[in-house]
Design a protein around this motif. Structure first.
Motif, PDB file in Angstrom:
ATOM      1  N   THR A 365       0.854  -1.188   0.000  1.00  0.00           N
ATOM      2  CA  THR A 365       0.000   0.000   0.000  1.00  0.00           C
ATOM      3  C   THR A 365       0.885   1.232   0.000  1.00  0.00           C
ATOM      4  O   THR A 365       1.541   1.525   0.995  1.00  0.00           O
ATOM      5  N   GLY A 366       0.910   1.926  -1.108  1.00  0.00           N
ATOM      6  CA  GLY A 366       1.823   3.059  -1.235  1.00  0.00           C
ATOM      7  C   GLY A 366       1.145   4.407  -1.220  1.00  0.00           C
ATOM      8  O   GLY A 366       1.791   5.430  -1.452  1.00  0.00           O
ATOM      9  N   ASP A 367      -0.167   4.432  -0.995  1.00  0.00           N
ATOM     10  CA  ASP A 367      -0.844   5.723  -0.908  1.00  0.00           C
ATOM     11  C   ASP A 367      -0.365   6.474   0.324  1.00  0.00           C
ATOM     12  O   ASP A 367      -0.258   5.902   1.413  1.00  0.00           O
ATOM     13  N   ALA A 368      -0.082   7.749   0.163  1.00  0.00           N
ATOM     14  CA  ALA A 368       0.409   8.548   1.285  1.00  0.00           C
ATOM     15  C   ALA A 368      -0.697   8.734   2.324  1.00  0.00           C
ATOM     16  O   ALA A 368      -1.829   9.073   1.974  1.00  0.00           O
ATOM     17  N   PRO A 369      -0.397   8.497   3.598  1.00  0.00           N
ATOM     18  CA  PRO A 369      -1.398   8.770   4.646  1.00  0.00           C
ATOM     19  C   PRO A 369      -1.777  10.245   4.672  1.00  0.00           C
ATOM     20  O   PRO A 369      -1.005  11.113   4.258  1.00  0.00           O
ATOM     21  N   ASP A 370      -2.950  10.522   5.156  1.00  0.00           N
ATOM     22  CA  ASP A 370      -3.444  11.905   5.235  1.00  0.00           C
ATOM     23  C   ASP A 370      -2.718  12.630   6.370  1.00  0.00           C
ATOM     24  O   ASP A 370      -2.786  12.220   7.536  1.00  0.00           O
ATOM     25  N   TRP A 371      -2.032  13.730   6.032  1.00  0.00           N
ATOM     26  CA  TRP A 371      -1.244  14.419   7.050  1.00  0.00           C
ATOM     27  C   TRP A 371      -2.137  15.022   8.132  1.00  0.00           C
ATOM     28  O   TRP A 371      -1.732  15.126   9.301  1.00  0.00           O
ATOM     29  N   GLN A 372      -3.361  15.406   7.773  1.00  0.00           N
ATOM     30  CA  GLN A 372      -4.255  15.992   8.772  1.00  0.00           C
ATOM     31  C   GLN A 372      -4.699  14.952   9.797  1.00  0.00           C
ATOM     32  O   GLN A 372      -4.827  15.256  10.985  1.00  0.00           O
ATOM     33  N   ARG A 373      -4.907  13.715   9.338  1.00  0.00           N
ATOM     34  CA  ARG A 373      -5.257  12.658  10.295  1.00  0.00           C
ATOM     35  C   ARG A 373      -4.088  12.369  11.228  1.00  0.00           C
ATOM     36  O   ARG A 373      -4.274  12.134  12.418  1.00  0.00           O
ATOM     37  N   ILE A 374      -2.879  12.425  10.674  1.00  0.00           N
ATOM     38  CA  ILE A 374      -1.695  12.226  11.511  1.00  0.00           C
ATOM     39  C   ILE A 374      -1.577  13.354  12.523  1.00  0.00           C
ATOM     40  O   ILE A 374      -1.212  13.138  13.687  1.00  0.00           O
ATOM     41  N   PRO A 558       5.083  14.245  18.480  1.00  0.00           N
ATOM     42  CA  PRO A 558       4.781  15.216  19.544  1.00  0.00           C
ATOM     43  C   PRO A 558       3.923  16.368  19.037  1.00  0.00           C
ATOM     44  O   PRO A 558       3.846  16.646  17.832  1.00  0.00           O
ATOM     45  N   GLY A 559       3.311  17.058  19.958  1.00  0.00           N
ATOM     46  CA  GLY A 559       2.437  18.168  19.606  1.00  0.00           C
ATOM     47  C   GLY A 559       3.170  19.342  19.001  1.00  0.00           C
ATOM     48  O   GLY A 559       2.543  20.191  18.348  1.00  0.00           O
ATOM     49  N   TRP A 560       4.490  19.452  19.211  1.00  0.00           N
ATOM     50  CA  TRP A 560       5.204  20.624  18.724  1.00  0.00           C
ATOM     51  C   TRP A 560       5.582  20.547  17.244  1.00  0.00           C
ATOM     52  O   TRP A 560       6.070  21.529  16.669  1.00  0.00           O
ATOM     53  N   VAL A 561       5.383  19.402  16.561  1.00  0.00           N
ATOM     54  CA  VAL A 561       5.710  19.363  15.130  1.00  0.00           C
ATOM     55  C   VAL A 561       4.631  20.126  14.353  1.00  0.00           C
ATOM     56  O   VAL A 561       3.438  20.015  14.651  1.00  0.00           O
ATOM     57  N   ASP A 562       5.057  20.900  13.369  1.00  0.00           N
ATOM     58  CA  ASP A 562       4.108  21.734  12.632  1.00  0.00           C
ATOM     59  C   ASP A 562       3.605  21.021  11.379  1.00  0.00           C
ATOM     60  O   ASP A 562       4.049  19.926  11.025  1.00  0.00           O
ATOM     61  N   SER A 563       2.684  21.653  10.694  1.00  0.00           N
ATOM     62  CA  SER A 563       2.054  21.050   9.520  1.00  0.00           C
ATOM     63  C   SER A 563       3.052  20.843   8.386  1.00  0.00           C
ATOM     64  O   SER A 563       2.940  19.875   7.626  1.00  0.00           O
ATOM     65  N   GLU A 564       4.034  21.757   8.250  1.00  0.00           N
ATOM     66  CA  GLU A 564       5.025  21.603   7.185  1.00  0.00           C
ATOM     67  C   GLU A 564       5.815  20.309   7.365  1.00  0.00           C
ATOM     68  O   GLU A 564       6.038  19.559   6.409  1.00  0.00           O
ATOM     69  N   TRP A 565       6.239  20.019   8.590  1.00  0.00           N
ATOM     70  CA  TRP A 565       6.992  18.793   8.850  1.00  0.00           C
ATOM     71  C   TRP A 565       6.113  17.566   8.567  1.00  0.00           C
ATOM     72  O   TRP A 565       6.583  16.581   7.964  1.00  0.00           O
ATOM     73  N   LEU A 566       4.853  17.605   8.969  1.00  0.00           N
ATOM     74  CA  LEU A 566       3.946  16.477   8.734  1.00  0.00           C
ATOM     75  C   LEU A 566       3.735  16.241   7.243  1.00  0.00           C
ATOM     76  O   LEU A 566       3.680  15.093   6.785  1.00  0.00           O
ATOM     77  N   LYS A 567       3.617  17.311   6.471  1.00  0.00           N
ATOM     78  CA  LYS A 567       3.454  17.169   5.026  1.00  0.00           C
ATOM     79  C   LYS A 567       4.709  16.570   4.391  1.00  0.00           C
ATOM     80  O   LYS A 567       4.620  15.801   3.432  1.00  0.00           O
ATOM     81  N   LEU A 569       6.648  14.426   5.840  1.00  0.00           N
ATOM     82  CA  LEU A 569       6.701  13.016   6.232  1.00  0.00           C
ATOM     83  C   LEU A 569       5.902  12.132   5.279  1.00  0.00           C
ATOM     84  O   LEU A 569       6.240  10.962   5.086  1.00  0.00           O
ATOM     85  N   VAL A 570       4.847  12.673   4.685  1.00  0.00           N
ATOM     86  CA  VAL A 570       4.001  11.893   3.768  1.00  0.00           C
ATOM     87  C   VAL A 570       4.051  12.500   2.369  1.00  0.00           C
ATOM     88  O   VAL A 570       3.051  12.548   1.654  1.00  0.00           O
ATOM     89  N   ALA A 571       5.252  12.937   1.950  1.00  0.00           N
ATOM     90  CA  ALA A 571       5.400  13.696   0.707  1.00  0.00           C
ATOM     91  C   ALA A 571       5.541  12.822  -0.528  1.00  0.00           C
ATOM     92  O   ALA A 571       5.664  13.350  -1.641  1.00  0.00           O
ATOM     93  N   ARG A 592       5.027  16.508  -3.418  1.00  0.00           N
ATOM     94  CA  ARG A 592       5.420  17.904  -3.200  1.00  0.00           C
ATOM     95  C   ARG A 592       6.933  17.951  -3.222  1.00  0.00           C
ATOM     96  O   ARG A 592       7.607  16.922  -3.160  1.00  0.00           O
ATOM     97  N   GLU A 593       7.489  19.147  -3.326  1.00  0.00           N
ATOM     98  CA  GLU A 593       8.926  19.270  -3.513  1.00  0.00           C
ATOM     99  C   GLU A 593       9.717  18.846  -2.279  1.00  0.00           C
ATOM    100  O   GLU A 593      10.685  18.099  -2.374  1.00  0.00           O
ATOM    101  N   ARG A 594       9.315  19.311  -1.102  1.00  0.00           N
ATOM    102  CA  ARG A 594      10.111  19.046   0.110  1.00  0.00           C
ATOM    103  C   ARG A 594       9.683  17.740   0.775  1.00  0.00           C
ATOM    104  O   ARG A 594       8.492  17.507   1.001  1.00  0.00           O
ATOM    105  N   ASN A 595      10.647  16.895   1.068  1.00  0.00           N
ATOM    106  CA  ASN A 595      10.379  15.605   1.716  1.00  0.00           C
ATOM    107  C   ASN A 595      11.455  15.261   2.745  1.00  0.00           C
ATOM    108  O   ASN A 595      11.714  14.095   3.022  1.00  0.00           O
ATOM    109  N   GLU A 596      12.085  16.302   3.331  1.00  0.00           N
ATOM    110  CA  GLU A 596      13.203  16.064   4.246  1.00  0.00           C
ATOM    111  C   GLU A 596      12.810  15.211   5.448  1.00  0.00           C
ATOM    112  O   GLU A 596      13.595  14.372   5.911  1.00  0.00           O
ATOM    113  N   ALA A 597      11.603  15.388   5.971  1.00  0.00           N
ATOM    114  CA  ALA A 597      11.197  14.623   7.157  1.00  0.00           C
ATOM    115  C   ALA A 597      11.132  13.132   6.849  1.00  0.00           C
ATOM    116  O   ALA A 597      11.538  12.302   7.671  1.00  0.00           O
ATOM    117  N   LEU A 598      10.629  12.778   5.669  1.00  0.00           N
ATOM    118  CA  LEU A 598      10.565  11.361   5.291  1.00  0.00           C
ATOM    119  C   LEU A 598      11.965  10.797   5.099  1.00  0.00           C
ATOM    120  O   LEU A 598      12.270   9.686   5.571  1.00  0.00           O
TER     121      LEU A 598
END
Length: 665
Positions: A365-374, A558-567, A569-571, A592-598
């Motif tokens: 299963t290679g579909d990216a998880p929904d970052w908002q659910r994460i 953790p709660g301190w990670v922002d939406s950019e980092w979450l996006k 992670l599932v880029a 998307r262009e940035r995928n450093e977290a992944l």
């Protein structure tokens, strides 16, 4: 002048008086007559039944080989015989159905009956050596017809070495798919490619090992034989599935003992009472009557292979077989039902079941998880603090043009993980201060809620950008704590990280031969694993309060990670790409262009693998728990302290100590 020498030999039926008088004349004439008699025309299966003996060193059923024990192997072996028109034989199979012994029968047949140059390829050179000791040597020693043709290894100039066996008219060369030198060592009329799905994507970066090996047989034209065998792996990247789908896709049809209807066995027709695998029976496609295990021998003996598709290449025949066909005494239908129940709820166990029992590929299963659910699953614990069940730390460093981004992850039992810190070091690899800051990070520690101070067990750093600078820095700080890594495409479940290999490094403008150590990472494997872990269902708050545990592999953020980092992670997502020949392969593509977290997560996961977390036993995990102040799976907690992954507002004060386990040195 001497008398002319006659070239005519006396007939055994009418010997001359002179020849008939000396001792041993009759034996000599009989031997001479046998020498003129051609060998009987045998297929590979007939040869095996007549000449093959199984050793107790290599078989659970020693003694004379009997094709009737695995009747489905007869047609596969006979397709390897010189008289069969097929040039390529493909066998996609479950584990333990007799395929390896069939391949060994073919080797014996070639040595004894159809000599010629033969190449046998295992996934690695080490496995080729092991196979030679455990399979090929007993094959030769226990079969008299072969023993007289291959001289003992201890004989001088015998031509019998661990990876090469000379015999009259030919030679057997064994090598690994990871050795380009071995694959191009000689022309080969016969090529045996075993477990091709475990081959590396490239042999010493010189190309596909299967293609390199098959190229050695092309000079033999229509006389060549290539045998490709494997348990499959992942849909879209499985070599054996690709080859099987290009063949005529034969299935083994067996008759129903009740109505006689011919059918090939499907797992979906296997039924049993839940929790009672001993009640398992196979239900006929036609009459739906239950078929018991004791009917299997008769069904197998009356079975036949039937093509189910039209081959793209008429010279290729393909066979597929699951463990449902395993003969009595091997793997029963009840065992299969038991394995299926044991695999329930675990994607990894389900994958193993599908590959090794059903002989089918696993659909990743290679579909990216929904970052908002994460984002909704983020948990609250103090920044820079290691939660209770986190037992050691690794970091992944992604090198960019103007910065280095580092994520620090804590790992616990079952590869449960927690993001502990996210560090951005500005300046980029051209700035010495950037490397100084990364060196300082290696010496930092992060506080565990139990009071211990944990340092980094390993930091894996990407070498894809400014490779020389990365090697130079890694060499300066030492390779005990730092692992330079190179990501490669493709899946490798057996060993997603390989190495280290020694590579040249440049330090202070000087080139140092073998100056750095490099690890190779199958990034597809760890990306797919990360997405699978992110999708795991979690216990509710009520279930946690009642003592429920998070599933192995759970990723805590953790709660301190922002939406950019979450996006980030599932880029990426896994997509199927087809080449010009129509063959499919899986490829990770950016959403998307940035995928450093992944990327950083993959490198940190590789660091955990290098540290040994995938191979540690219970004693190691228990030792780690003791060192950080955790006792067992339900550790003691100070008053008001919540379970790991939940709120940690007031951790109890304990003596400060820095922890670096000897297991991660």
């Amino acid at each position: 002048m001497s008398a002319p020498i006659s070239r005519n030999s006396p007939s055994p039926g009418s010997p001359s008086d002179e020849v008939a008088q000396f001792d041993g004349a009759e034996a000599l004439l009989r031997a001479w007559g046998r020498g003129l008699t051609p060998d009987p025309w045998l297929t590979v299966s007939e040869w095996a039944d007549r000449h093959r003996w199984l050793s107790s060193r290599a078989s659970a059923e020693p003694g004379r080989y009997r094709t009737d024990r695995t009747p489905y192997m007869r047609a596969i072996m006979d397709a390897l015989s010189p008289g069969h028109p097929a040039q390529r034989v493909v066998f996609q199979k479950a584990a333990q159905v007799g395929a390896t012994e069939a391949g060994n029968n073919w080797i014996g047949f070639v040595i004894h009956h159809a000599p010629g140059p033969m190449l046998a390829v295992q996934p690695t050179v080490e496995l080729a050596k092991r196979n030679s000791r455990q399979r090929i040597d007993p094959l030769i020693e226990e079969s008299p017809a072969l023993k007289e043709r291959v001289r003992p290894a201890r004989a001088r100039d015998s031509g019998n070495t661990q990876l090469s066996k000379d015999f009259p008219g030919g030679v057997l060369v064994m090598t690994g798919a990871n050795s380009a030198v071995g694959l191009r060592s000689m022309p080969a009329r016969y090529v045996f490619l075993d477990e091709v799905d475990a081959y590396p994507a490239s042999a010493d970066e010189e190309g596909d090992p299967v293609g390199l090996a098959e190229a050695r047989s092309l000079t033999f034209a229509h006389r060549r034989k290539v045998f490709l065998v494997s348990t499959p792996t992942i849909r879209g990247v499985s070599r054996i599935e690709r080859e099987y789908e290009a063949s005529d896709q034969r299935r083994f049809f067996v008759p129903c003992p009740h109505c006689g209807a011919m059918q090939w066995l499907r797992f979906e027709r296997l039924r049993w009472e839940k929790g009672k695998p001993e009640t398992t029976a196979y239900h006929c496609d036609a009459c739906d009557e239950p078929i018991q295990e004791q009917h299997k021998p008769a069904m197998l003996s009356l079975g036949e292979w039937r093509p189910t598709a039209e081959a793209r290449d008429a010279r290729t025949v393909g066979f597929h077989l699951s463990a449902l066909y395993s003969p009595p005494g091997w793997k029963s239908w009840a065992d299969i039902a038991r394995d299926k129940e044991a695999a329930a709820g675990s994607d990894e166990a389900e994958r193993v079941f599908r590959n090794t029992v059903l002989g089918e590929t696993w659909i990743e299963t290679g579909d990216a998880p929904d970052w908002q659910r994460i984002a909704e699953r983020r948990e609250d614990w103090p920044a820079g603090t290691v939660p209770e069940r986190g037992l050691f730390l690794t970091a992944g460093a992604d090198v960019q043009k103007d910065r280095i981004e580092v994520d620090v992850w804590a790992w616990g039992r079952g590869l449960e993980s927690w993001l502990v810190d996210h560090v951005v070091i500005e300046g980029g690899p051209a700035n010495p201060e950037c490397w100084d800051a990364l060196t300082e990070l290696l010496g930092r520690s992060w506080r565990h809620v139990g009071g211990a101070e944990l340092g980094l067990a390993r930091l894996a750093i990407d070498t894809g950008y400014e490779t020389a600078a990365v090697y130079g820095w890694a060499r300066s700080v030492g390779f005990a704590q730092v692992a330079p890594v190179k990501g490669v495409e493709g899946f490798n479940r057996a060993s997603p990280v390989s190495g280290p290999t020694y590579v040249d490094a440049t330090v202070s403008g000087k080139r140092l031969r073998r100056g750095a150590r490099l690890w190779t990472v199958a990034v597809s494997t760890f990306k797919a694993e990360t997405y699978r872990f992110l999708r795991l269902a979690r216990p509710t708050v009520e279930e946690l309060e009642e003592g429920a545990a998070f599933p192995p592999g759970t990723v805590h953020l953790p709660g301190w990670v922002d939406s950019e980092w979450l996006k980030q992670l599932v880029a990426e997502q896994l997509v199927t790409v087809r080449n010009r020949r129509g063959f499919a392969r899986l490829e990770w593509q950016k959403l998307r262009e940035r995928n450093e977290a992944l990327d950083a997560r993959v490198y940190a996961r590789a660091a955990a693998w290098i540290a040994g977390a995938d191979r540690w036993g219970e004693a190691t995990w228990a030792d780690l728990e003791e060192q950080v102040g955790v006792r067992g799976t339900e550790p003691e907690r100070s008053e008001g302290q919540a379970p790991a992954g939940r709120i940690h507002r007031k951790p109890g004060r304990r003596a400060r100590r820095v922890f670096r386990s000897s297991y991660m040195g």
